[in-house]
Write a protein that holds these residues in place. Structure first.
Motif, PDB file in Angstrom:
ATOM      1  N   HIS A   6      -3.259  -9.615  -1.943  1.00 14.54           N
ATOM      2  CA  HIS A   6      -4.145 -10.712  -2.325  1.00 14.54           C
ATOM      3  C   HIS A   6      -3.683 -11.376  -3.494  1.00 14.54           C
ATOM      4  O   HIS A   6      -4.016 -12.852  -3.687  1.00 14.54           O
ATOM      5  CB  HIS A   6      -5.688  -9.992  -2.488  1.00 14.54           C
ATOM      6  CG  HIS A   6      -5.659  -9.148  -1.397  1.00 14.54           C
ATOM      7  ND1 HIS A   6      -6.036  -9.707  -0.085  1.00 14.54           N
ATOM      8  CD2 HIS A   6      -6.391  -7.911  -1.300  1.00 14.54           C
ATOM      9  CE1 HIS A   6      -6.496  -8.671   0.583  1.00 14.54           C
ATOM     10  NE2 HIS A   6      -6.480  -7.618   0.059  1.00 14.54           N
ATOM     11  N   ARG A  28     -11.688   9.201  -2.814  1.00 15.24           N
ATOM     12  CA  ARG A  28     -10.731   8.252  -2.646  1.00 15.24           C
ATOM     13  C   ARG A  28      -9.688   8.307  -3.845  1.00 15.24           C
ATOM     14  O   ARG A  28      -8.319   7.765  -3.446  1.00 15.24           O
ATOM     15  CB  ARG A  28     -11.291   6.674  -2.774  1.00 15.24           C
ATOM     16  CG  ARG A  28     -10.353   5.571  -2.547  1.00 15.24           C
ATOM     17  CD  ARG A  28     -11.167   4.341  -2.502  1.00 15.24           C
ATOM     18  NE  ARG A  28     -10.494   2.924  -2.656  1.00 15.24           N
ATOM     19  CZ  ARG A  28     -10.059   2.236  -1.767  1.00 15.24           C
ATOM     20  NH1 ARG A  28     -10.367   2.389  -0.433  1.00 15.24           N
ATOM     21  NH2 ARG A  28      -9.531   1.163  -2.120  1.00 15.24           N
ATOM     22  N   HIS A  58     -10.423  -6.983   1.191  1.00 12.61           N
ATOM     23  CA  HIS A  58     -10.545  -7.774   0.068  1.00 12.61           C
ATOM     24  C   HIS A  58      -9.835  -9.050   0.349  1.00 12.61           C
ATOM     25  O   HIS A  58      -9.641  -9.896  -0.782  1.00 12.61           O
ATOM     26  CB  HIS A  58      -9.804  -7.014  -0.973  1.00 12.61           C
ATOM     27  CG  HIS A  58     -10.725  -5.991  -1.605  1.00 12.61           C
ATOM     28  ND1 HIS A  58     -10.468  -4.549  -1.112  1.00 12.61           N
ATOM     29  CD2 HIS A  58     -12.069  -6.009  -1.821  1.00 12.61           C
ATOM     30  CE1 HIS A  58     -11.645  -3.837  -1.539  1.00 12.61           C
ATOM     31  NE2 HIS A  58     -12.368  -4.583  -2.107  1.00 12.61           N
ATOM     32  N   HIS A  62       0.592  -1.180   0.002  1.00 13.44           N
ATOM     33  CA  HIS A  62      -0.024  -0.108   0.018  1.00 13.44           C
ATOM     34  C   HIS A  62       0.787   1.258  -0.105  1.00 13.44           C
ATOM     35  O   HIS A  62       0.820   2.021  -0.901  1.00 13.44           O
ATOM     36  CB  HIS A  62      -0.867   0.019   1.332  1.00 13.44           C
ATOM     37  CG  HIS A  62      -2.128  -0.531   1.217  1.00 13.44           C
ATOM     38  ND1 HIS A  62      -2.278  -2.119   0.871  1.00 13.44           N
ATOM     39  CD2 HIS A  62      -3.380  -0.562   1.009  1.00 13.44           C
ATOM     40  CE1 HIS A  62      -3.343  -2.600   0.815  1.00 13.44           C
ATOM     41  NE2 HIS A  62      -4.308  -1.555   0.789  1.00 13.44           N
ATOM     42  N   CYS A 101      -5.148   2.977  -6.541  1.00 12.54           N
ATOM     43  CA  CYS A 101      -6.485   2.240  -6.041  1.00 12.54           C
ATOM     44  C   CYS A 101      -6.558   2.996  -4.595  1.00 12.54           C
ATOM     45  O   CYS A 101      -7.794   3.269  -4.169  1.00 12.54           O
ATOM     46  CB  CYS A 101      -6.159   0.838  -5.979  1.00 12.54           C
ATOM     47  SG  CYS A 101      -7.807   0.200  -5.268  1.00 12.54           S
ATOM     48  N   ILE A 102      -5.430   3.179  -3.966  1.00 13.06           N
ATOM     49  CA  ILE A 102      -5.735   3.714  -2.486  1.00 13.06           C
ATOM     50  C   ILE A 102      -5.053   5.153  -2.665  1.00 13.06           C
ATOM     51  O   ILE A 102      -4.574   5.805  -1.457  1.00 13.06           O
ATOM     52  CB  ILE A 102      -4.770   2.746  -1.601  1.00 13.06           C
ATOM     53  CG1 ILE A 102      -5.116   3.297  -0.387  1.00 13.06           C
ATOM     54  CG2 ILE A 102      -3.219   2.548  -1.810  1.00 13.06           C
ATOM     55  CD1 ILE A 102      -6.800   3.239   0.027  1.00 13.06           C
ATOM     56  N   ILE A 104       0.888  -6.993  -4.782  1.00 21.08           N
ATOM     57  CA  ILE A 104      -0.374  -6.661  -3.964  1.00 21.08           C
ATOM     58  C   ILE A 104      -0.817  -7.894  -3.174  1.00 21.08           C
ATOM     59  O   ILE A 104      -0.830  -8.966  -3.642  1.00 21.08           O
ATOM     60  CB  ILE A 104      -1.547  -6.359  -4.994  1.00 21.08           C
ATOM     61  CG1 ILE A 104      -1.202  -5.338  -5.834  1.00 21.08           C
ATOM     62  CG2 ILE A 104      -2.791  -6.190  -3.985  1.00 21.08           C
ATOM     63  CD1 ILE A 104      -2.273  -4.864  -6.738  1.00 21.08           C
ATOM     64  N   ASP A 138      -7.316  -6.677   5.745  1.00 19.57           N
ATOM     65  CA  ASP A 138      -7.570  -5.954   4.463  1.00 19.57           C
ATOM     66  C   ASP A 138      -8.958  -6.630   3.830  1.00 19.57           C
ATOM     67  O   ASP A 138      -9.054  -7.697   4.101  1.00 19.57           O
ATOM     68  CB  ASP A 138      -6.640  -6.162   3.613  1.00 19.57           C
ATOM     69  CG  ASP A 138      -6.759  -4.973   2.456  1.00 19.57           C
ATOM     70  OD1 ASP A 138      -6.436  -4.053   2.309  1.00 19.57           O
ATOM     71  OD2 ASP A 138      -7.633  -5.338   1.440  1.00 19.57           O
ATOM     72  N   SER A 149      -4.733  -3.237  -9.559  1.00 21.87           N
ATOM     73  CA  SER A 149      -5.572  -3.546  -8.006  1.00 21.87           C
ATOM     74  C   SER A 149      -5.722  -4.895  -7.983  1.00 21.87           C
ATOM     75  O   SER A 149      -5.529  -5.974  -8.751  1.00 21.87           O
ATOM     76  CB  SER A 149      -6.953  -2.680  -8.059  1.00 21.87           C
ATOM     77  OG  SER A 149      -7.855  -3.468  -8.444  1.00 21.87           O
ATOM     78  N   CYS A 150      -6.000  -5.160  -6.488  1.00 24.24           N
ATOM     79  CA  CYS A 150      -6.164  -6.675  -6.294  1.00 24.24           C
ATOM     80  C   CYS A 150      -7.281  -7.556  -6.878  1.00 24.24           C
ATOM     81  O   CYS A 150      -7.589  -8.328  -6.948  1.00 24.24           O
ATOM     82  CB  CYS A 150      -6.438  -6.868  -4.770  1.00 24.24           C
ATOM     83  SG  CYS A 150      -7.562  -5.843  -3.998  1.00 24.24           S
ATOM     84  N   ASN A 202     -11.930  -1.936  -7.273  1.00 27.99           N
ATOM     85  CA  ASN A 202     -13.322  -2.357  -6.607  1.00 27.99           C
ATOM     86  C   ASN A 202     -14.016  -1.220  -5.846  1.00 27.99           C
ATOM     87  O   ASN A 202     -15.008  -1.563  -5.563  1.00 27.99           O
ATOM     88  CB  ASN A 202     -13.030  -3.380  -5.796  1.00 27.99           C
ATOM     89  CG  ASN A 202     -11.750  -3.124  -4.869  1.00 27.99           C
ATOM     90  OD1 ASN A 202     -11.579  -2.058  -4.458  1.00 27.99           O
ATOM     91  ND2 ASN A 202     -10.805  -4.196  -4.651  1.00 27.99           N
ATOM     92  N   CYS A 241      -0.543  -1.537  -4.704  1.00 30.05           N
ATOM     93  CA  CYS A 241      -2.058  -0.973  -4.849  1.00 30.05           C
ATOM     94  C   CYS A 241      -2.036   0.377  -5.770  1.00 30.05           C
ATOM     95  O   CYS A 241      -3.104   0.910  -6.381  1.00 30.05           O
ATOM     96  CB  CYS A 241      -2.583  -0.624  -3.437  1.00 30.05           C
ATOM     97  SG  CYS A 241      -2.659  -1.964  -2.384  1.00 30.05           S
TER      98      CYS A 241
HETATM   99 FE1  SF4 Z   1      -4.928  -2.565  -2.445  1.00 35.47          FE
HETATM  100 FE2  SF4 Z   1      -6.915  -1.443  -3.823  1.00 35.47          FE
HETATM  101 FE3  SF4 Z   1      -6.836  -3.959  -3.233  1.00 35.47          FE
HETATM  102 FE4  SF4 Z   1      -7.207  -2.258  -1.090  1.00 35.47          FE
HETATM  103  S1  SF4 Z   1      -8.445  -2.331  -2.833  1.00 35.47           S
HETATM  104  S2  SF4 Z   1      -5.893  -4.002  -1.274  1.00 35.47           S
HETATM  105  S3  SF4 Z   1      -6.056  -0.769  -1.828  1.00 35.47           S
HETATM  106  S4  SF4 Z   1      -5.432  -2.915  -4.479  1.00 35.47           S
END
Ligand code: SF4
Ligand code: MIC
Length: 643
Positions: A101, A384, A121, A65, A360-361, A99, A119, A296-297, A378, A357
């Motif tokens: 996940h 954001r 996800h 992250h 995405c973050i 990442i 997390d 992203s994940c 997602n 990430c």
């Molecule tokens: Fe990283 Fe985005 Fe997945 Fe959260 S949603 S773990 S910030 S890639």
């Protein structure tokens, strides 16, 4: 009576309670994962528990992250996590390895096992048949110490997939359809199980896209069966021995069944600012696009990026578009580099980012003012992306790539002949960025390295006999953890410093909240339905705790956030009568008389609004265990008292 797939895993792992829906159950946890933005706090909590070595089968800490290092803070946190891992028996995945996940799915996840991760996800692991759940950092710390993880025994939803997706319609469109049907609160208190003939048309990465974004339903988790395709995936990862077959009993009973005929689905987008605000791409076609982000994940697997490379090969992205691509893992990145697909992406004009990430973050790549950004991610919560008036649409990699080429929303089914990525017989396996922990003999010699940004966990005190507090904030329905505790490049470096990060708490809704709450000393937050949806970040509970919030009174809660409030010793209250929401205004003085006795007794809580003279009743539904946690002033105090 037969069991569902999830019930079978629960049955094997239950250590407290009975499998009765709606009651609390404790589960033995086989694996844990953390990421760096929640990890520093989780490891500080683990240290505070005084357990020398993790008791799980496998615990992994990822750095994915906070990889933008604009000051010493993030790098210090990484160093702290790396040294804690070495000392206490945790595997450490270095920044750049990918990442959490995606890497966990590739290298560590096992069908039939339980996994909790700090997390939301973490349910990505459901793609290979794990019971994988997002949790607060403190819950993960307790699980690493061998403690059970408590959930409310969920209801079971079956999503029955029939038929086959048409060319250019993607797994992302399946989960967007489920979100359209169920909404962002439709999954609360439920496990979503996928089954039916359509399952065998979906590869493991596609299944993982679906279970990943099940987090946006508010579901406890989502899960796919473990079948021949799971075996193929694990074999290609050199882990065939980790496979077991898993499927529900033929006479399993579900509380709800949703039917989806895959052949009827069209490419879709979740429109600003909610993952359940679904429209077809067809209906958006032709509208201008400013930015496209792929990764992203949810959508950064080998399969996804090979599809994107195929679409972009030999072409150039539109003049008005900035395209950023972040491969999900070093494995994916390296394979693209070796087979030439990376060259196709670069040649087309993509800006290649590290495996993390990233956008995405809100770690870079914020869109321009009012910018239209198509993202394969997602979440599209307000602000954001780092641009307050940015308009984020969540789409499949297919739609993202097609639109990057034209510069307008483009339905990928207009691309003509379909394309199916050939899954490799062997993925590129190179775990040289995963650092093993020290041996039992060596662990005592490892020094834990702390930087000046790392501040201790905030102190909590046992529940008072009576609470006198002021309403310091009143907010609407569907408040996300990105409202409560915003992320992004400026704020994320403060994740291990609660006093500093608290200054940003709720500033998206009300810039004066932190100062007001702190000066009040004792306060209550009032909110609407689905309060706390989104992330597992316990900072969304720890920052209010630090600012003096004693109770949060809402119409309803999201699961992980409610658990985080309890873990922090903050009272989670729900209006008995939702209309009473109107009986409290900002600044009203409230009294919760005899609250300790009332919590102990399990009765409804009386709230006297001293400003208006009105009485309000609230539910505080706690089990014996969560009651004891609240009375002790949080899970850390409770764990210390009970160990
Ligand atoms: Fe990283 Fe985005 Fe997945 Fe959260 S949603 S773990 S910030 S890639
Ligand atoms: C997210 O996607 O919101 C995050 C950042 O991954 C969070 C965790 C965090 O806030 O650190 C999550 O989903 O739990």
């Amino acid at each position: 009576m037969g069991l569902t797939l999830a019930e079978k895993i629960i049955k094997e792992h239950i250590v407290d309670g009975d499998m009765v829906k709606g009651t609390d159950i404790g589960l033995r946890i086989d694996q844990t994962l953390t990421q760096d933005a929640t990890g520093t706090m989780a490891y500080l909590e683990f240290e505070a528990m005084g357990v020398p070595r993790v008791k799980t089968e496998r615990s992994v800490a990822y750095i994915d992250h906070n990889t933008l290092q604009t000051g010493f803070e993030n790098a210090d946190d990484h160093r702290f996590i790396q040294s804690v891992c070495k000392k206490h028996g945790i595997y450490f995945s270095k920044p750049g390895n990918g990442i959490c996940h995606q890497v966990h799915l590739e290298r560590f996840g096992k069908p039939g096992k339980t996994l909790i991760g700090s997390d939301s996800h973490t349910p990505t692991g459901g793609g290979i048949g794990m019971l994988a759940m997002g949790a607060g950092g403190l819950d993960v710390a307790v699980a690493m110490g061998g403690g059970a993880y408590y959930i409310t025994m969920p209801k079971m939803v079956r999503v029955n997939l029939t038929g086959k997706l048409n060319p250019w319609v993607a797994a992302k469109d399946i989960i967007l359809e489920v979100l359209r049907i169920m909404s962002v609160k439709g999954g609360v208190g439920k496990i979503v199980e996928y089954g039916g003939e359509g399952v065998k048309t979906l590869s493991v990465p596609e299944r993982a896209t679906i279970t990943n974004m099940g987090a946006e339903l508010g579901a406890t988790t989502s899960i796919f069966p473990s079948d021949e395709l799971t075996l193929e995936f694990l074999t290609a990862q050199g882990r065939a021995e980790d496979w077991i077959e898993l499927k529900p009993d033929a006479d399993a009973v579900y509380d709800e069944v949703i039917e989806i005929d895959l052949s009827t689905l069209k490419p879709m987008a979740a429109c600003p600012h909610s993952p359940d605000n679904i429209k077809t791409i067809e209906s958006l076609a032709g509208q201008k696009v400013d930015q496209v982000c792929i990764g992203s994940c949810t959508n950064s697997s080998y399969r996804d990026l090979m599809t994107v490379a195929h679409i972009l090969k030999g072409k150039t992205i539109a003049e008005n578009v900035s395209l950023a691509i972040a491969p999900g893992s070093k494995q994916v990145f390296n394979m693209l580099a070796l087979n030439g697909a990376l060259g196709d992406l670069i040649a087309a004009g993509a800006r290649i980012l590290e495996s993390a990430c990233g956008p995405c973050i809100g770690m870079g790549q914020s869109p321009n003012s009012k910018g239209i950004s198509l993202r394969t991610f997602n979440r599209n919560f307000l602000g954001r992306s780092g641009t307050k008036d940015g308009q984020v649409y969540l789409v499949s990699p297919e739609t993202a790539a097609a639109s990057a080429l034209t510069g307008v929303f483009t339905d990928p089914t207009t691309l003509g002949k379909g394309y199916e990525v050939e899954m490799p017989e062997k993925f590129l396996i190179n775990d040289n960025m995963v650092i093993a922990p020290a041996s039992v003999e060596e662990m005592d010699n490892i020094e834990v390295l702390r930087g000046p940004n790392i501040k201790p966990f905030p102190e909590t005190s046992p529940l008072e006999d009576t609470i006198n507090a002021t309403c310091a904030l009143k907010v609407e329905d569907n408040i996300t953890t990105d409202h409560i505790m915003p992320a992004g490049a400026k704020i994320l470096p403060l994740r291990s410093n609660i006093p500093a990060i608290s200054q940003h708490c709720f500033t998206v809704c009300d810039p004066d909240f932190p100062a007001r709450a702190k000066s009040l000393g004792s306060s209550v937050i009032v909110g609407g339905a689905n309060y706390g949806q989104g992330s597992s970040r316990e900072h969304a509970a720890l920052a209010p705790l630090y600012l003096g919030v004693k109770a949060v009174l809402v119409k309803s809660f999201a699961r992980i956030h409610r658990a985080n409030l309890i873990n922090a010793g903050i009272l989670p209250l729900e209006f008995v009568n939702e209309a009473d929401y109107d009986k409290i205004s900002l600044g009203d003085e409230l009294v919760l008389p005899d609250i300790k006795k009332i919590v102990e007794s399990g009765k409804d809580v009386l709230i006297i609004n001293k400003t208006t003279g009105e009485d309000i009743l609230a539910k505080c539904e706690l089990t014996d265990r969560t009651k004891a946690i609240i009375i002790a002033g949080g899970l850390l105090n409770y764990t210390k008292e009970n160990s």
